[in-house]
Design a protein around this motif. Structure first.
Motif, short mmCIF file in Angstrom:
data_model
loop_
_atom_site.label_atom_id
_atom_site.label_comp_id
_atom_site.label_asym_id
_atom_site.label_seq_id
_atom_site.Cartn_x
_atom_site.Cartn_y
_atom_site.Cartn_z
N TYR A 92 73.52 -24.02 69.85
CA TYR A 92 72.28 -24.15 69.08
C TYR A 92 71.51 -25.39 69.51
O TYR A 92 70.27 -25.43 69.44
N LYS A 93 72.22 -26.40 70.00
CA LYS A 93 71.56 -27.58 70.55
C LYS A 93 71.04 -27.31 71.96
O LYS A 93 69.99 -27.83 72.36
N LYS A 94 71.77 -26.51 72.71
CA LYS A 94 71.30 -26.12 74.05
C LYS A 94 69.99 -25.34 73.91
O LYS A 94 69.08 -25.46 74.74
N ALA A 95 69.90 -24.51 72.86
CA ALA A 95 68.68 -23.73 72.64
C ALA A 95 67.48 -24.64 72.40
O ALA A 95 66.36 -24.35 72.84
N GLU A 96 67.69 -25.75 71.70
CA GLU A 96 66.63 -26.72 71.48
C GLU A 96 66.27 -27.42 72.79
O GLU A 96 65.10 -27.73 73.04
N LEU A 97 67.30 -27.66 73.61
CA LEU A 97 67.09 -28.37 74.87
C LEU A 97 66.42 -27.48 75.92
O LEU A 97 65.62 -27.96 76.73
N ILE A 108 79.52 -16.09 66.23
CA ILE A 108 79.20 -15.47 64.94
C ILE A 108 80.33 -15.61 63.93
O ILE A 108 80.28 -15.01 62.85
N ASP A 109 81.34 -16.42 64.26
CA ASP A 109 82.47 -16.62 63.35
C ASP A 109 82.13 -17.74 62.36
O ASP A 109 81.95 -18.90 62.78
N LEU A 160 71.98 -19.68 63.98
CA LEU A 160 71.64 -18.79 65.09
C LEU A 160 70.22 -18.25 64.99
O LEU A 160 69.59 -17.99 66.02
N VAL A 161 69.69 -18.13 63.79
CA VAL A 161 68.28 -17.76 63.65
C VAL A 161 67.40 -18.86 64.26
O VAL A 161 66.34 -18.59 64.83
N GLY A 162 67.88 -20.10 64.19
CA GLY A 162 67.17 -21.20 64.84
C GLY A 162 67.07 -21.00 66.34
O GLY A 162 66.06 -21.35 66.96
N CYS A 163 68.12 -20.40 66.94
CA CYS A 163 68.07 -20.09 68.37
C CYS A 163 67.02 -19.03 68.66
O CYS A 163 66.33 -19.08 69.69
N LEU A 179 70.67 -11.05 63.03
CA LEU A 179 70.61 -11.58 64.39
C LEU A 179 70.23 -10.51 65.41
O LEU A 179 70.45 -10.68 66.60
N LYS A 180 69.66 -9.42 64.92
CA LYS A 180 69.26 -8.34 65.81
C LYS A 180 68.27 -8.85 66.86
O LYS A 180 67.31 -9.53 66.55
N GLY A 181 68.57 -8.52 68.12
CA GLY A 181 67.71 -8.95 69.22
C GLY A 181 68.13 -10.25 69.86
O GLY A 181 67.69 -10.57 70.96
N LEU A 182 69.00 -11.01 69.18
CA LEU A 182 69.44 -12.30 69.74
C LEU A 182 70.48 -12.07 70.84
O LEU A 182 70.52 -12.82 71.81
N PHE A 183 71.32 -11.04 70.69
CA PHE A 183 72.38 -10.74 71.65
C PHE A 183 72.04 -9.47 72.41
O PHE A 183 71.68 -8.45 71.83
N VAL A 184 72.13 -9.53 73.75
CA VAL A 184 71.87 -8.39 74.63
C VAL A 184 73.10 -8.17 75.49
O VAL A 184 73.67 -9.12 76.04
N SER A 185 73.53 -6.92 75.63
CA SER A 185 74.76 -6.61 76.35
C SER A 185 74.51 -6.38 77.84
O SER A 185 73.50 -5.78 78.24
#
Length: 408
Positions: free
Chosen positions: A311-316, A333-334, A349-352, A382-388
């Motif tokens: 989540y910090k990497k996402a800010e960076l 997600i745990d 994770l919504v912040g990401c 978190l729909k859309g945050l993770f892509v397979s």
């Protein structure tokens, strides 16, 4: 004494009149140096307060500004300055405050710049002519920070010599010259200072190991090693980032990033290592250098950061695609990693998502079974945050841990 001061004042007034009489020439010189700045590969963030306002207009009015200017911020009120610095400075107009602004601007620039572009952070703070007479000197402090250099200038202006607009123009010329110097522009520097207004300048040069030590200590947020030279996406501000310890780097890492790049061809692919670990001691400078050498050999860009959490990497790295394994996605997600609070996990994770980041998930061998993203339930928030990444696109059962065990 009075006569001497009077002669000095008349001399300075003559100097200013000469400068004003050559206004068109000065404006032409300003434009020439700004054109040289915009022609350089450097990109800059400027934090300016208390003066030099004309410099911002000059820099952005000359064509090519979008090549150079990443962000301009004018924290003019005391509250704005305190919020930017994270504290109330002991003195707002001071050398130390200008250097702090320059460092903040540099770190911000590394987040916003094209991968591998030279970054300049500029900090300016001044105490110029105001609505009420000042007891102290009229002065300004100017600092630039690049990857390997910190430069600072202190200027005390002749009191009573100029009005506010003229003092602002003097400081603006100094700002433009400082940016030009930092990016190596070849045009001649410009100055409207009198002979008695001699700047006090100092600089510190850092070698690569000193830069890494500053990163480990949290002063700078990242260092980029742009070993990959790909003209197709070298100008992209969006990144595909594969994070890890890479001890050692192996074929699976290279293949995974290659597949991710094929799915997001408009982004710049790079690896990322955090020098700071949440559960272990930070890496040493020599350890970082050893791991960086691996990427140099294969011609792949690697970023060294000081953020261990995603989540910090996402800010960076806002707007980035983070490539992770399915096992990492499960940990993300745990709720147990968020104090056991489900809502805190979702909020984090919504912040990401708000930082416009995506987690691209590759399959991993988990307890002897190959698992992909679809094998795990994902929170609807978190729909859309993770892509397979489909298994047919990537499957390689290899890990750094196994390689290290074999080497032992």
């Amino acid at each position: 004494m009075r006569a001497c001061l009077a002669r000095s004042d008349f001399s300075n007034l003559d100097f200013v009149k000469k400068k004003e009489s050559h206004l068109e020439l000065m404006d032409g010189a300003v434009r020439a140096i700004i054109e040289a700045i915009h022609a350089s590969p450097s990109q800059a963030v400027l934090y300016v307060t208390g003066g030099a306002s004309q410099a911002l207009g000059w820099l952005m009015s000359v064509p090519g500004a979008s090549n150079t200017i990443l962000e301009v911020l004018v924290p003019y009120s005391r509250a704005s300055m305190a919020q930017l610095l994270g504290k109330v400075p002991t003195q707002f107009a001071s050398r130390h405050t200008a250097e702090e602004l320059a460092l903040l601007a540099y770190n911000r620039g590394t987040q916003l710049s094209k991968t591998g572009a030279p970054v300049i952070g500029l900090g300016f703070t001044g105490s110029l002519v105001g609505g009420q007479p000042k007891r102290g000197d009229h002065r300004f402090y100017l600092s630039t920070r690049t990857s390997n250099r910190l430069w600072t200038s202190e200027v005390t202006l002749s009191k009573g010599l100029r009005d506010r607009e003229q003092e602002d123009k003097v400081s603006s010329c100094s700002v433009v010259s400082a940016v030009a110097d930092a990016c190596g522009a070849t045009s001649a520097p410009i100055s409207m200072l009198t002979e008695s207004e001699v700047p006090y300048e100092c600089e510190r040069i850092f070698n690569e190991d000193q830069e890494l030590q500053q990163l480990i200590e949290g002063h700078i947020c990242m260092k980029i090693y742009p070993f990959m030279h790909d003209e197709n996406n070298s100008n992209s501000e969006r990144k595909i980032i594969l994070s890890g310890s890479f001890n050692p780097l192996h074929e699976g890492h290279l293949k995974l990033l290659e597949v991710a790049s094929s799915m997001y061809p408009d982004a710049y692919p790079c690896f990322e290592i955090s020098a700071v670990n949440a559960d272990k001691p930070p890496l040493t400078v020599s350890q970082i250098n050893e791991r960086v050498e691996q990427f140099k050999k294969v011609g792949k860009t690697v970023i060294i950061s000081n953020q261990p959490y995603f989540y910090k990497k996402a800010e960076l790295f806002p707007g980035s695609v983070f490539v992770i394994g399915a096992d990492t996605a499960v940990r993300l997600i745990d709720p147990k990693y968020y104090g056991g609070v489900y809502e805190r996990m979702v909020e984090t994770l919504v912040g990401c998502k708000k930082d416009s980041c995506i987690f691209l998930v590759g399959g991993r061998n988990v307890n002897g079974v190959f698992k992909v993203l679809e094998d795990f339930p994902m929170p609807s928030e978190l729909k859309g945050l993770f892509v397979s990444i489909p298994e047919e696109k990537f499957r390689l059962d290899i890990s750094s841990t196994e390689i290290r065990e074999k080497l032992r």
